[in-house]
Design an enzyme around this catalytic site. Structure first.
Site, PDB file in Angstrom:
ATOM      1  N   ASP A   1       2.738  -3.377  -3.175  1.00 16.64           N
ATOM      2  CA  ASP A   1       4.027  -3.286  -2.464  1.00 16.64           C
ATOM      3  C   ASP A   1       5.203  -3.614  -3.372  1.00 16.64           C
ATOM      4  OD1 ASP A   1       2.488  -2.906  -0.080  1.00 16.64           O
ATOM      5  OD2 ASP A   1       2.344  -5.072   0.165  1.00 16.64           O
TER       6      ASP A   1
ATOM      7  N   GLU B   1       3.503   2.158   8.410  1.00 13.49           N
ATOM      8  CA  GLU B   1       4.166   0.911   8.016  1.00 13.49           C
ATOM      9  C   GLU B   1       5.045   1.147   6.795  1.00 13.49           C
ATOM     10  OE1 GLU B   1       0.845  -1.694   7.402  1.00 13.49           O
ATOM     11  OE2 GLU B   1       0.127  -0.639   5.617  1.00 13.49           O
TER      12      GLU B   1
END
Length: 330
Positions: free
Chosen positions: A51, A218
């Site tokens: 991420d 997401e």
């Protein structure tokens, strides 16, 4: 294709000039996705990340933060060679312990002479979660002041307060998108003076969801290009190494709060999304993406799971081409 037939195919192509091999055979030898998606650009050094979010300082230094610990840090002088440093938080804020022991999915930006970083604190598979905010004048590890929680969710919520992304519109309004699984991607309006929700607008907007089948969407990220707002999101399953099915999709809208539609006109609130990056070759499950504008154009910064290194998550960077009106990685 069996191992034996793969060996036979390699021998055949070594013996026969490629120009003499019919196109249909060449297509059979190479997975179609190899033509559709580029490999990541060259990066070296400390590139095991998850991420990632990245920014370039006025001096030209790249600062990258990522999931893990007190928010893992990497830096680079040239966007190729990366080195590791201390976490953003040498001492983790006390409120984290109500949700988890480490932070996830940071989002770094530079606003009004200060670096801001939104991030999530949660545990895998739970929506007892919180989005936090920190600020720094340098953006360097150990310099961050924590400003506490911005938005939370509980096990009775129908959304998950993780994976934040700040978007600042041309009109000066601030917006925070976030979300993971449950009922998908959400957005709230932010007060620029506090970095937290605007008291005069408590609406929680819905931007993307998967009402049927898997709920797996997401990691939103929003940019404005060519008169449209583009919502990037990660779909399907992360965090399973070489078995991950993560992929990046995008939709666009004429209003920052939506509705967002993909290239085929399907709403992102109804399973829509145009693919930007998917698994190909050793590069499995690309996702957890952020978008960064650099001197040579827009970059998509993400992680993938390396199929040739036991599914280890690694840094991927590609340029985006917008000439079609849609982002294409190259």
């Amino acid at each position: 294709m069996s191992r034996t037939s793969r060996k036979d195919a390699r021998r055949a192509t070594r013996r026969t000039p490629l120009l003499a091999v019919p196109a249909a055979i060449l297509l059979a030898l190479v997975p179609s996705s190899a033509f559709a998606y580029p490999n990541p650009g060259t990066v070296t050094g400390s590139i095991v990340v998850h991420d990632p979010t990245m920014i370039r300082t006025s001096s030209g230094q790249y600062l990258l933060y990522a999931t893990g610990g007190g928010l893992a840090y990497r830096t680079s002088a040239n966007r190729i060679a990366f080195s590791a440093g201390g976490d953003a938080f040498g001492t983790r804020p006390g409120w984290w312990s109500s949700y988890a022991t480490e932070a996830w999915a940071p989002d770094i930006s530079y606003r009004g002479g200060k670096y801001l970083m939104y991030y999530a604190v949660s545990t895998f598979g739970s929506n007892k979660s919180a989005i936090g905010l920190a600020g720094s004048t340098t953006g360097l590890p150990g310099s961050w002041s924590d400003y506490g929680t911005v938005y939370t969710s509980t096990t009775s919520s129908d959304y998950n307060a993780i994976d934040p992304n700040l978007f600042v519109n041309d009109d000066g309004k601030w917006w925070l998108s976030f979300g993971s699984w449950w009922t998908g991607i959400k957005m709230i309006q932010i007060d620029p003076s506090t970095g937290k929700q605007l008291a005069s607008n408590t609406t929680r907007y819905s931007l993307a969801s998967r009402p049927t089948g898997t709920k797996a969407v997401e990691a939103p990220y929003i940019v404005e290009r060519n008169g449209y707002y583009y919502l990037f999101a990660s779909y399907d399953t992360c965090c399973a190494g070489a078995s991950s099915t993560y992929k990046v999709k995008v939709g666009r809208a004429t209003s920052v709060t939506g509705p967002y539609y993909d290239r085929n006109g399907v709403a992102m609130t109804n399973n829509g999304g145009t693919p930007v990056l998917e698994s190909h070759g050793r590069y499995i499950g690309p996702g957890g993406q952020s978008i960064m504008n650099d001197a040579d154009g827009d970059l998509i910064v993400y992680h993938y799971y390396d199929g040739q290194d036991n599914g280890t998550p690694k840094l991927g960077i590609n340029l985006l081409n917008w000439s079609s009106g849609w982002p294409v990685a190259h």
